[in-house]
Design an enzyme around this catalytic site. Structure first.
Site, PDB file in Angstrom:
ATOM      1  N   THR A 154      -8.018  17.113  -2.401  1.00 13.14           N
ATOM      2  CA  THR A 154      -7.376  16.199  -3.350  1.00 13.14           C
ATOM      3  C   THR A 154      -8.323  15.918  -4.510  1.00 13.14           C
ATOM      4  O   THR A 154      -9.454  15.460  -4.310  1.00 13.14           O
ATOM      5  CB  THR A 154      -6.977  14.893  -2.649  1.00 13.14           C
ATOM      6  N   TYR A 174     -11.086  14.700   1.016  1.00 13.29           N
ATOM      7  CA  TYR A 174     -11.625  13.963  -0.122  1.00 13.29           C
ATOM      8  C   TYR A 174     -13.101  14.334  -0.224  1.00 13.29           C
ATOM      9  O   TYR A 174     -13.833  14.255   0.757  1.00 13.29           O
ATOM     10  CB  TYR A 174     -11.486  12.451   0.085  1.00 13.29           C
ATOM     11  N   TYR A 198       0.818  -1.210   0.000  1.00 13.94           N
ATOM     12  CA  TYR A 198       0.000   0.000   0.000  1.00 13.94           C
ATOM     13  C   TYR A 198       0.856   1.266   0.000  1.00 13.94           C
ATOM     14  O   TYR A 198       0.605   2.194  -0.774  1.00 13.94           O
ATOM     15  CB  TYR A 198      -0.929   0.008   1.220  1.00 13.94           C
ATOM     16  N   PRO A 234      -0.179  14.334   3.152  1.00 10.50           N
ATOM     17  CA  PRO A 234      -1.158  13.428   3.765  1.00 10.50           C
ATOM     18  C   PRO A 234      -1.020  12.028   3.197  1.00 10.50           C
ATOM     19  O   PRO A 234      -0.971  11.849   1.981  1.00 10.50           O
ATOM     20  CB  PRO A 234      -2.499  14.049   3.359  1.00 10.50           C
ATOM     21  N   GLN A 260      -6.412  17.662   4.707  1.00  8.41           N
ATOM     22  CA  GLN A 260      -6.730  17.172   3.363  1.00  8.41           C
ATOM     23  C   GLN A 260      -8.187  16.718   3.327  1.00  8.41           C
ATOM     24  O   GLN A 260      -8.653  16.019   4.232  1.00  8.41           O
ATOM     25  CB  GLN A 260      -5.838  15.983   3.015  1.00  8.41           C
ATOM     26  N   HIS A 272       0.099  12.144  -7.229  1.00  6.50           N
ATOM     27  CA  HIS A 272      -0.250  11.230  -6.139  1.00  6.50           C
ATOM     28  C   HIS A 272       0.849  10.188  -5.910  1.00  6.50           C
ATOM     29  O   HIS A 272       0.576   9.023  -5.609  1.00  6.50           O
ATOM     30  CB  HIS A 272      -1.583  10.531  -6.413  1.00  6.50           C
ATOM     31  N   ARG A 286      -3.791  -0.536  -8.841  1.00  2.00           N
ATOM     32  CA  ARG A 286      -2.581  -0.725  -8.034  1.00  2.00           C
ATOM     33  C   ARG A 286      -2.292  -2.213  -7.878  1.00  2.00           C
ATOM     34  O   ARG A 286      -2.817  -2.871  -6.976  1.00  2.00           O
ATOM     35  CB  ARG A 286      -2.757  -0.055  -6.665  1.00  2.00           C
ATOM     36  N   ARG A 341       0.626   6.880  -7.822  1.00  2.00           N
ATOM     37  CA  ARG A 341      -0.275   5.825  -7.344  1.00  2.00           C
ATOM     38  C   ARG A 341      -1.611   5.795  -8.068  1.00  2.00           C
ATOM     39  O   ARG A 341      -2.423   4.903  -7.825  1.00  2.00           O
ATOM     40  CB  ARG A 341      -0.537   6.021  -5.845  1.00  2.00           C
TER      41      ARG A 341
END
Length: 427
Positions: A181, A155, A49, A102, A153, A322, A190, A325
């Site tokens: 973000t 979302y 991760y 973050p 941060q 990011h 991923r 990612r």
């Protein structure tokens, strides 16, 4: 009267004096060794991760290759005995141009991860951007930081009431900026996580901002009261372990949680609403009515998007992919920074995220137009090795190398770091 040594000389003296006593640093001074030791200290799930990237990893590699395209050009005999590493960003004087990015689900690297990071940030006078996907509520992190600088941060959830609730809590927790973000409206591809079938949020890790939120808890309660038709989950050893993980990670007593539908409902609710795939510029245009905080938009890579962000009233942007990612084979953040700075000129506040590994990288980013940078994976690796002290050591090492690079290139302060001190290398 002699001048005090800067953070670079001070750091060298500390490490070398310990060496005289036969003591070596727990946290390596170079990123390569830091990464190798952190990997040995981490579980397979944690490493996938935190260290993993999107697709074939081309964006991650490109982030690093972008730094290698630029070389520093030291200037001699500047007489710069002392250096000022402070920088003003969004009306606040920061001790250095390094902030902590973050990073969600930090507990994969150690229990109470966000509290350790918050304490380390406060101890090193480094602004910490609380993660919306944190493992400790923002209020707890604020409490351990005292008056130290923090941002939050966000979302953008599908639930607008939750968006407002998180913003209000950030303001009440003393956040000095709101970082929205933009690049994670859905999770990227991923493979490292996929190959393990591992998503920390499905185990209740990284959702503490939600389970501590009154609006989110209301949504969960409504979901429990009116359950939808669900396909039965097969009873397997893995399913039982996941249930226990949800139970442990949910606030409250383990045994009470085990008898309650709330932990599972919280995870399912989070997965349904945590991010809004329909996020648009129209949503972002409402921010000025929703918060008194400076607004920072994170995840911008194109000059046109940067211009639109500032036209909407953003106070700053974070040029970021990011950490590689989200989109495989995307443009390197550093290359995007150069393009955006060239297009928009010297005035807008631009921060750089993705690819920063050392103080020398910070120097390059500043020379190419960043007002400050966000440090990510390195401090998480320090956390894996030595908790709060490990995070502190990584920060101090990065800042020390920046200071020494400034000393050796004749830069007296951050404003002195410009494109005259770097040169593009032939490909």
């Amino acid at each position: 009267m002699t001048s005090a040594p800067g953070p670079g000389i001070g750091r060298l003296n500390t490490i070398y004096r310990q060496g005289v006593l036969g003591r070596r640093p727990v946290v390596p001074a170079d990123f390569g060794e830091l990464e190798r030791r952190a990997r040995r200290a981490s579980s397979a799930r944690a490493w996938a991760y935190v260290a993993g990237g999107a697709g074939e990893g081309r964006t991650m590699r490109r982030n690093r290759a972008a730094f290698d395209k630029w070389a520093t050009v030291p200037r001699m005999a500047s007489g710069a005995v002392e250096r000022d590493l402070s920088v003003e960003v969004l009306g606040e004087r920061h001790a250095t141009p390094v902030l902590l990015a973050p990073i969600g689900a930090g507990a994969l690297m150690g229990a109470d991860s966000d509290l350790h990071i918050a304490r380390a940030a406060a101890a090193t006078r480094t602004t910490y951007v609380f993660s919306n996907q944190g493992c400790n509520p923002m209020e707890q992190c604020a409490d351990v930081m005292g008056d130290a600088s923090r941002w939050f941060q966000l979302y953008w959830s599908k639930d607008e009431g939750l968006v407002d609730s998180l913003i209000a809590r950030a303001e009440a927790s003393g956040a000095r900026a709101l970082v929205v973000t933009l690049d994670t409206t859905v999770l990227g591809w991923r493979p490292q996580d996929l190959n393990l079938g591992s998503l920390p949020f499905s185990r209740g890790q990284g959702i503490a901002q939600y389970t501590s939120d009154p609006r989110f808890r209301q949504i969960v309660a409504e979901r429990i009261a009116a359950p939808a038709e669900r396909q039965a989950t097969p009873v397997t050893l893995g399913a039982i372990r996941t249930l226990f993980a949800m139970t442990r990670n949910h606030p409250g007593s383990f045994w009470a949680n085990l008898r309650s539908p709330e932990p599972r409902a919280a995870v399912e609710t989070f997965l349904d609403i945590y991010s809004n795939p329909g996020l648009s510029w129209d949503h972002l245009a409402t921010l000025r009515e929703r918060t008194r905080l400076p607004v920072v938009l994170k995840g911008i890579l194109h000059p046109d998007d940067a211009r639109r962000a500032f036209d909407l009233g953003a106070d700053a942007i974070v040029v970021s992919n990011h950490g590689g990612r989200q989109v495989d084979n995307a443009v390197a953040s550093l290359d995007a920074l150069v393009a955006i700075r060239d297009e928009l000129g010297p005035e807008p506040t631009l921060l750089l995220d993705s690819g920063i590994r050392s103080g020398a990288d910070v120097f390059t980013a500043l020379a190419l137009g960043a007002d400050a940078v966000l440090l990510g994976r390195p401090y998480m690796y320090g956390l894996a090795l030595a908790g709060q002290r490990g995070v502190e050591d990584v920060i101090r090492n990065v800042v020390a190398e920046l200071d020494l690079t400034m000393a050796l290139t004749g830069a007296r302060d951050i404003a002195s770091i410009n494109r005259d001190l770097v040169t593009a290398q032939p490909t």
